[in-house]
Every structure is written in structure tokens, then in C-alpha cells.
Scaffold this motif. Structure first.
Motif, mmCIF file in Angstrom:
data_model
loop_
_atom_site.group_PDB
_atom_site.id
_atom_site.type_symbol
_atom_site.label_atom_id
_atom_site.label_comp_id
_atom_site.label_asym_id
_atom_site.label_seq_id
_atom_site.Cartn_x
_atom_site.Cartn_y
_atom_site.Cartn_z
ATOM 1 N N ARG A 1 7.114 3.114 -14.606
ATOM 2 C CA ARG A 1 8.687 4.421 -13.958
ATOM 3 C C ARG A 1 8.645 3.639 -12.368
ATOM 4 N NH1 ARG A 1 7.560 9.335 -14.512
ATOM 5 N NH2 ARG A 1 7.496 9.595 -11.969
ATOM 6 N N HIS A 2 8.342 2.669 -11.917
ATOM 7 C CA HIS A 2 8.344 1.855 -10.882
ATOM 8 C C HIS A 2 8.100 3.013 -9.474
ATOM 9 C CE1 HIS A 2 10.660 -0.160 -7.709
ATOM 10 N NE2 HIS A 2 10.783 -1.455 -8.830
ATOM 11 N N ASP A 3 6.871 3.961 -9.597
ATOM 12 C CA ASP A 3 6.560 4.425 -8.882
ATOM 13 C C ASP A 3 6.266 3.878 -7.410
ATOM 14 O OD1 ASP A 3 6.740 6.943 -9.919
ATOM 15 O OD2 ASP A 3 4.742 6.873 -11.135
ATOM 16 N N TYR A 4 6.170 4.895 -6.384
ATOM 17 C CA TYR A 4 5.422 3.730 -4.553
ATOM 18 C C TYR A 4 3.771 3.766 -4.963
ATOM 19 C CZ TYR A 4 5.559 3.037 0.162
ATOM 20 O OH TYR A 4 5.031 2.290 1.514
ATOM 21 N N LEU A 5 3.421 3.224 -5.341
ATOM 22 C CA LEU A 5 2.072 3.337 -5.500
ATOM 23 C C LEU A 5 1.668 3.805 -4.588
ATOM 24 C CD1 LEU A 5 1.231 -0.290 -7.753
ATOM 25 C CD2 LEU A 5 1.856 1.837 -8.866
ATOM 26 N N LEU A 6 1.672 3.918 -2.884
ATOM 27 C CA LEU A 6 1.078 4.579 -2.073
ATOM 28 C C LEU A 6 0.776 6.052 -2.157
ATOM 29 C CD1 LEU A 6 2.085 2.154 0.678
ATOM 30 C CD2 LEU A 6 0.181 2.162 -0.431
ATOM 31 N N ASP B 1 -6.080 8.691 -9.948
ATOM 32 C CA ASP B 1 -5.828 8.509 -11.640
ATOM 33 C C ASP B 1 -3.989 8.393 -11.989
ATOM 34 O OD1 ASP B 1 -8.459 9.957 -11.850
ATOM 35 O OD2 ASP B 1 -7.791 11.824 -11.845
ATOM 36 N N ARG B 2 -3.354 8.639 -10.905
ATOM 37 C CA ARG B 2 -1.836 9.062 -10.847
ATOM 38 C C ARG B 2 -1.630 6.608 -11.142
ATOM 39 N NH1 ARG B 2 2.646 13.427 -9.506
ATOM 40 N NH2 ARG B 2 2.172 13.700 -11.603
ATOM 41 N N LEU B 3 -2.228 6.371 -9.739
ATOM 42 C CA LEU B 3 -2.798 4.525 -9.129
ATOM 43 C C LEU B 3 -2.767 4.335 -11.289
ATOM 44 C CD1 LEU B 3 -2.321 2.550 -7.525
ATOM 45 C CD2 LEU B 3 -3.810 2.541 -6.556
ATOM 46 N N ALA B 4 -3.810 3.828 -11.678
ATOM 47 C CA ALA B 4 -4.569 3.542 -12.537
ATOM 48 C C ALA B 4 -3.826 3.121 -13.662
ATOM 49 C CB ALA B 4 -6.006 4.203 -12.844
ATOM 50 N N VAL C 1 -4.388 0.386 -3.250
ATOM 51 C CA VAL C 1 -4.176 -0.782 -4.014
ATOM 52 C C VAL C 1 -3.954 -1.404 -4.933
ATOM 53 C CG1 VAL C 1 -2.170 -1.170 -4.632
ATOM 54 C CG2 VAL C 1 -1.812 0.894 -3.757
ATOM 55 N N ALA C 2 -4.789 -2.622 -3.922
ATOM 56 C CA ALA C 2 -5.597 -4.118 -4.481
ATOM 57 C C ALA C 2 -6.895 -4.111 -5.336
ATOM 58 C CB ALA C 2 -5.625 -4.695 -3.015
ATOM 59 N N GLU C 3 -7.252 -2.975 -4.886
ATOM 60 C CA GLU C 3 -8.759 -3.201 -6.355
ATOM 61 C C GLU C 3 -8.331 -2.219 -6.828
ATOM 62 O OE1 GLU C 3 -11.850 -3.988 -5.259
ATOM 63 O OE2 GLU C 3 -10.937 -5.219 -3.851
ATOM 64 N N ALA C 4 -7.291 -1.552 -6.858
ATOM 65 C CA ALA C 4 -7.177 -0.927 -8.463
ATOM 66 C C ALA C 4 -6.178 -1.357 -9.372
ATOM 67 C CB ALA C 4 -6.005 0.332 -8.017
ATOM 68 N N TYR D 1 -5.784 -7.865 -13.150
ATOM 69 C CA TYR D 1 -4.830 -8.682 -12.544
ATOM 70 C C TYR D 1 -5.612 -9.389 -11.436
ATOM 71 C CZ TYR D 1 -1.385 -5.619 -13.934
ATOM 72 O OH TYR D 1 -0.419 -4.358 -14.516
ATOM 73 N N ILE D 2 -4.474 -10.763 -11.679
ATOM 74 C CA ILE D 2 -5.489 -11.746 -10.750
ATOM 75 C C ILE D 2 -5.130 -12.515 -9.661
ATOM 76 C CG2 ILE D 2 -6.454 -13.112 -12.569
ATOM 77 C CD1 ILE D 2 -4.433 -14.990 -12.408
ATOM 78 N N ALA D 3 -3.306 -11.719 -9.493
ATOM 79 C CA ALA D 3 -2.586 -12.132 -8.343
ATOM 80 C C ALA D 3 -2.080 -10.820 -8.310
ATOM 81 C CB ALA D 3 -1.245 -13.146 -8.851
#
Length: 337
Positions: A233-238, A243-246, A278-281, A287-289
Motif C-alpha cells: 500500500r506504500h503507507d507512510y509507516l510513521l 497493528d497496521r505497521l506490522a 519502525v526499525a524494530e517492527a 528483515y535484515i536491512a
């Protein structure tokens, strides 16, 4: 006077490139462990105006010159291997650089990939899998089409528009970038509703023709290019809750993995936005990078889920050289070099 200005521009361009080569050579003979990622979007035969287009096209002529410069100055590596290459670089070895592309643009397979192959450059394409999920253009496609057709005012100046978007339009009439910045920060439901209204007043069906098809993704894989994830969806993750982030980090990933033929463990965050949460999620999602669009060099020991990328320049190879050398110098100054 115009001739003098042209000569000065010529000298400034040559100096920017020379300065980058000096910085890169100095770092190469040092023990500093740094790398660079560069982000591209649209590359096509004819450039478009960055002031009027949300995703402007970089001309193939400028892209070729930039590739030539990057090949001379750096060692190309895929995005997934950039951090390991930075960690393992020894004195005398070249500084690693990853070329990356964002979004599902059909010109990736038609234009960019052949030019990359011609110079032997590796690259990573961060795609959404829009074709797999029947997306008929993203909100920025509809906004661009509405502005191009002169129909945006009927929506953005009307009723029921989120206040931040209405304010951006009122304060900067006709400024597509100001409006886009406000739209990307909306709650996803409000943004989707606004996208529908924009689509209704603009003939943006052509956005579908601009989308990288599934066969195009397969062609990139066959050509040896790496594929990363850019979220469906290309959401702005911030702006997403947990829940939506995951969900954003995983929805559609398996379908794209089926096309690519292997797990997707590298991500470019939509609109380049990410923070520690976001990085922790992303880490929890496997993800590794992870890459932002913060214009910083990559440093050994940094959080590899928050690596920056230098935006390409639509203007010239010299402008890109200046951006990269500034990123490298900032990294050097942080360590007191």
C-alpha cells in the motif's frame, strides 16, 4: 555574461566530481568503514520537470553519466550486501555502493535494467507488487493526473477535505509537492478516500500502464538484479499504529516472494520514513536491512534497519557527486576524521 556563467558552471561541475574522487580515494586508503546507497525512481529517455512532477524522470543521458562516475569511484554491491561489505572492507579496497530503485515503475525493466547491465552494475529494485494486488494507480498517480488536467482544485478546494491538505493547497495553490507532503501523512482511510475523489476528476487510468507488471519483475530477476520489498500500500509507516505497521511490513510479501523465488529480507520504507519503532517492527518481521531516504552514508556498527540513501540528482552527475561527498564528509566528521 551568459558565457561567463556557463564557464563557471562547467568548472563547478568538474570540481564537484574531482572533490568526490579525492574524498573517496582518501577514505579508500584509510581504515574507515563507510558505504553509500543511492536511490533512483523513474529513468526515461526524456527528463521531466521536478518542480511539476512528484516522480520526475531522470534522462537516460544523465543516468549514463552518473553510472560512469559511480563505476569509477565505487564498488557496486546489492543493497542486502552493503552493510556486510562496509563491515569487511579493508584498507585499499574500494568503498561499497548500492544502487537502488523504488516503486513499481515499468521503466525499471524497459530502461534502467538494460543501462545497468551495459556497465555491469548491480542494483536492487524495491517493489510493491502492485500488479499482483490489482492496484490501479497510487494516490500520487491520481494527484498528478488531476493537477496535469487542471482538475485538482475541484477536489482540493472543495468541502470535506482533511484540514492539513486543504491548508497546503490554499497556502500554495498549484504546488503539487506541498499537497503531496500533507496527503502522505494522512490516516490511511482518509488518504484512500481522497485518492478516490482525485481519481474521479482525473483520467488517471494511464497510471496502470506505468506500473511494473509481474513479468517485468521476473525479467529483473532473470537479469540478475536483486528484489526488495517496498510494501503493497506504500503507507507512510510513521503514521501507522503498531497493528497496521506490522501488517504493512508483511501484507503481500509472500505473493511477491513467489514471483521472485526467494525470501525478501531487504526493505525500503515508503516515502523514506522510518524511526526506531519502525526499525524494530521490520526486524521482528524478519528483515535484515532497511533503507530510508535520509541522505547519510552507511557506517559500520550502525542500525542496519535504518540505513540512509542519497537521493539521485535529476540535474547532473556533478550534483550527485556533491551529494555523495557531503554524506561521506558528514560521516567522517562524526568520528573526528
Amino acid at each position: 555574461m551568459s558565457r561567463l556563467r556557463a564557464v563557471l558552471r562547467w568548472f563547478r561541475a568538474r570540481w564537484a566530481i574531482a572533490e568526490l574522487l579525492i574524498v573517496v580515494h582518501t577514505l579508500r586508503v584509510s581504515r574507515r568503514r563507510l558505504g553509500v546507497a543511492v536511490v533512483y525512481h523513474r529513468v526515461d529517455r526524456v527528463a521531466t520537470d521536478p518542480a511539476r512532477h512528484l516522480v520526475p524522470a531522470l534522462s537516460t543521458a544523465v543516468f549514463r553519466r552518473q553510472l560512469t562516475l559511480l563505476k569509477v569511484a565505487f564498488q557496486f554491491v546489492p543493497a542486502s550486501q552493503l552493510a556486510p561489505a562496509v563491515r569487511s572492507r579493508r584498507r585499499g579496497e574500494r568503498i561499497p555502493l548500492a544502487i537502488t530503485f523504488d516503486d513499481d515503475l515499468e521503466c525499471h525493466a524497459r530502461v534502467s535494467a538494460p543501462l545497468l547491465s551495459r556497465v555491469g552494475a548491480s542494483a536492487t529494485f524495491f517493489v510493491c507488487g502492485a500488479d499482483l494486488n490489482a492496484f490501479h494507480g497510487y494516490w500520487w498517480d491520481h494527484l498528478q493526473a488531476a493537477v496535469d488536467r487542471g482538475a485538482a482544485a475541484s477536489v482540493l478546494g472543495g468541502t470535506g477535505i482533511p484540514r492539513s491538505v486543504a491548508t497546503a493547497w490554499a497556502e500554495h495553490p498549484g504546488s503539487i509537492h506541498s499537497v503531496a507532503e500533507a496527503i502522505k501523512r494522512l490516516d490511511p482511510d482518509a488518504r484512500d478516500e481522497l485518492a478516490r475523489r482525485l481519481a474521479s476528476v482525473a483520467d488517471s487510468a494511464g497510471g496502470r500502464a506505468q506500473t511494473l507488471p509481474t513479468d517485468g519483475i521476473r525479467a529483473l530477476v532473470r537479469s540478475g538484479f536483486e528484489i526488495g520489498f517496498h510494501t503493497v500500500r506504500h503507507d507512510y509507516l510513521l503514521v501507522l499504529d503498531d497493528d497496521r505497521l506490522a501488517d504493512a511490513l508483511t501484507a503481500g510479501r509472500e505473493q511477491l516472494e513467489d514471483v521472485v523465488g526467494h525470501p525478501l529480507v531487504t526493505i525500503a520504507y515508503p516515502h523514506g520514513g522510518a524511526d526506531g519503532r519502525v526499525a524494530e517492527a521490520a526486524r521482528a518481521a524478519g528483515y535484515i536491512a532497511g533503507f530510508t531516504t535520509q541522505g547519510d552514508a552507511i557506517e559500520s556498527g550502525q542500525d542496519e534497519l535504518l540505513m540512509g540513501r542519497v537521493e539521485c540528482s535529476c540535474g547532473s552527475a556533478a550534483e550527485l557527486a556533491a551529494r555523495i561527498q557531503r554524506a561521506l564528509r558528514r560521516a567522517g566528521s562524526r568520528r573526528g576524521d
